[in-house]
Design a protein around this motif. Structure first.
Motif, PDB file in Angstrom:
ATOM      1  N   ASN A 235      -9.064   5.492   1.872  1.00 45.94           N
ATOM      2  CA  ASN A 235      -8.212   6.417   2.636  1.00 45.94           C
ATOM      3  C   ASN A 235      -7.238   7.188   1.738  1.00 45.94           C
ATOM      4  OD1 ASN A 235      -6.343   4.483   1.917  1.00 45.94           O
ATOM      5  ND2 ASN A 235      -6.002   3.708   3.998  1.00 45.94           N
TER       6      ASN A 235
ATOM      7  N   GLU B  92       0.847  -1.187   0.000  1.00 48.09           N
ATOM      8  CA  GLU B  92       0.000   0.000   0.000  1.00 48.09           C
ATOM      9  C   GLU B  92       0.884   1.238   0.000  1.00 48.09           C
ATOM     10  OE1 GLU B  92      -2.978   0.279   3.008  1.00 48.09           O
ATOM     11  OE2 GLU B  92      -3.943  -1.621   2.451  1.00 48.09           O
ATOM     12  N   HIS B  93       0.415   2.280  -0.696  1.00 44.87           N
ATOM     13  CA  HIS B  93       1.279   3.436  -0.922  1.00 44.87           C
ATOM     14  C   HIS B  93       0.528   4.742  -0.729  1.00 44.87           C
ATOM     15  CE1 HIS B  93       4.278   0.706  -2.629  1.00 44.87           C
ATOM     16  NE2 HIS B  93       3.231   0.067  -3.115  1.00 44.87           N
ATOM     17  N   THR B  94       1.165   5.666  -0.011  1.00 43.07           N
ATOM     18  CA  THR B  94       0.618   7.016   0.129  1.00 43.07           C
ATOM     19  C   THR B  94       0.987   7.832  -1.110  1.00 43.07           C
ATOM     20  OG1 THR B  94       2.620   7.907   1.145  1.00 43.07           O
ATOM     21  CG2 THR B  94       1.004   6.869   2.621  1.00 43.07           C
ATOM     22  N   SER B  95       0.411   9.021  -1.199  1.00 42.61           N
ATOM     23  CA  SER B  95       0.713   9.882  -2.343  1.00 42.61           C
ATOM     24  C   SER B  95       2.174  10.320  -2.349  1.00 42.61           C
ATOM     25  CB  SER B  95      -0.208  11.106  -2.338  1.00 42.61           C
ATOM     26  OG  SER B  95      -0.065  11.825  -1.125  1.00 42.61           O
ATOM     27  N   GLU B  96       2.848  10.217  -1.197  1.00 40.32           N
ATOM     28  CA  GLU B  96       4.287  10.512  -1.183  1.00 40.32           C
ATOM     29  C   GLU B  96       5.027   9.507  -2.051  1.00 40.32           C
ATOM     30  OE1 GLU B  96       5.879  10.738   2.734  1.00 40.32           O
ATOM     31  OE2 GLU B  96       4.573  12.393   3.336  1.00 40.32           O
TER      32      GLU B  96
ATOM     33  N   THR C  14       0.766   8.710  -6.550  1.00 40.00           N
ATOM     34  CA  THR C  14      -0.693   8.708  -6.610  1.00 40.00           C
ATOM     35  C   THR C  14      -1.136   7.601  -7.570  1.00 40.00           C
ATOM     36  OG1 THR C  14      -0.769  10.224  -8.489  1.00 40.00           O
ATOM     37  CG2 THR C  14      -0.728  11.211  -6.282  1.00 40.00           C
TER      38      THR C  14
ATOM     39  N   LYS D 240      -4.949   5.968  -0.174  1.00 36.67           N
ATOM     40  CA  LYS D 240      -3.764   5.200  -0.535  1.00 36.67           C
ATOM     41  C   LYS D 240      -4.022   4.370  -1.796  1.00 36.67           C
ATOM     42  CE  LYS D 240      -1.746   4.658   4.104  1.00 36.67           C
ATOM     43  NZ  LYS D 240      -1.267   3.662   5.107  1.00 36.67           N
TER      44      LYS D 240
END
Length: 235
Positions: free
Chosen positions: A184, A67-71, A74, A186
């Motif tokens: 969320n 799972e990946h955040t926008s950091e 995206t 992610k």
């Protein structure tokens, strides 16, 4: 005969419809939620799963999930590099891929590619030729699918296509990658694959290294993507 996602290669004349490929890909990627949990990699950011081969499968199946955040990236950024120009981009972040070539474009969302991999001795180079099929939905939740199935260009009528392949031992892989934008914000990146390196490498050796190999692609991709993103920001 109904088609099944497997490492058994398909001839260009026998390619299933895009709808069939995508339906099977969705079914497979959903099934990974029930697969056996394995090791985690990349400082516990990538979780692996597996299931033994079933009827009609040529090899076991392996899955990775992150799972990946926008950091990190995206959804649209992930899709721009994995859902578009996938082979060219993989050559940038997977060291073993030395050459790529588009064998044939079938539609805007479907092309045959050949990839030339090199490995440390004594393993000889490997050629993987695959049909890549992509699909993206921008409606909520955003979803992208990239499906690769192995191709056989050795049959009559495919001589011109076969000339584009490099010479070497032919390996085979089938894979389904799904990008999913979560509630969320992610992005879930889930990939399932089954493969055979071909040649004289025992299958059990290839299988034992698969979880680590497929997991390494995640940090390799992110490291490369951030160099591209930083250059774009500075331009």
């Amino acid at each position: 005969m109904s088609y099944k996602l497997t490492i058994t290669p398909v001839r260009p004349a026998d390619i299933p419809s895009e709808e069939t490929i995508l339906a099977l890909a969705n079914e497979l990627i959903e099934s990974t939620k029930t697969w056996k949990k394995g090791k985690s990699f990349a400082k516990d950011t990538v979780q692996t799963y597996s299931r033994p081969k079933g009827p009609g499968d040529g090899a076991n199946w392996h899955c990775r999930l992150s799972e990946h955040t926008s950091e990190d990236a995206t959804f649209d950024e992930f899709w721009s590099k994995l859902g578009q120009n996938k082979a060219q981009n993989e050559k940038e972040f997977i060291d073993q891929i030395k050459k790529i070539a588009e064998v044939k474009q079938i539609s805007p969302t479907q092309s045959i590619w050949t990839l030339y991999y090199t490995f440390p001795p004594p393993v000889s180079p490997r050629i993987f030729t695959v049909l890549q099929t992509t699909y993206v939905s921008q409606s909520s939740p955003k979803t992208g699918l990239i499906v690769s199935i192995p191709m056989d260009l050795s049959g009559p009528g495919d001589e011109e296509l076969a000339k584009i392949e490099e010479k070497g031992t032919k390996g085979r892989y089938v894979s389904v990658e799904r990008l999913l934008e979560l509630e969320n914000g992610k992005v879930e990146w889930r990939m399932a694959t089954s493969s055979s390196p071909g040649g004289n490498i025992p299958q059990f050796i290839a299988e034992s290294s698969m979880p680590g190999q497929i997991s390494a692609d995640v940090p390799h991709f992110l490291k490369w993507f951030h160099t591209v993103r930083d250059k774009a920001a500075q331009a």
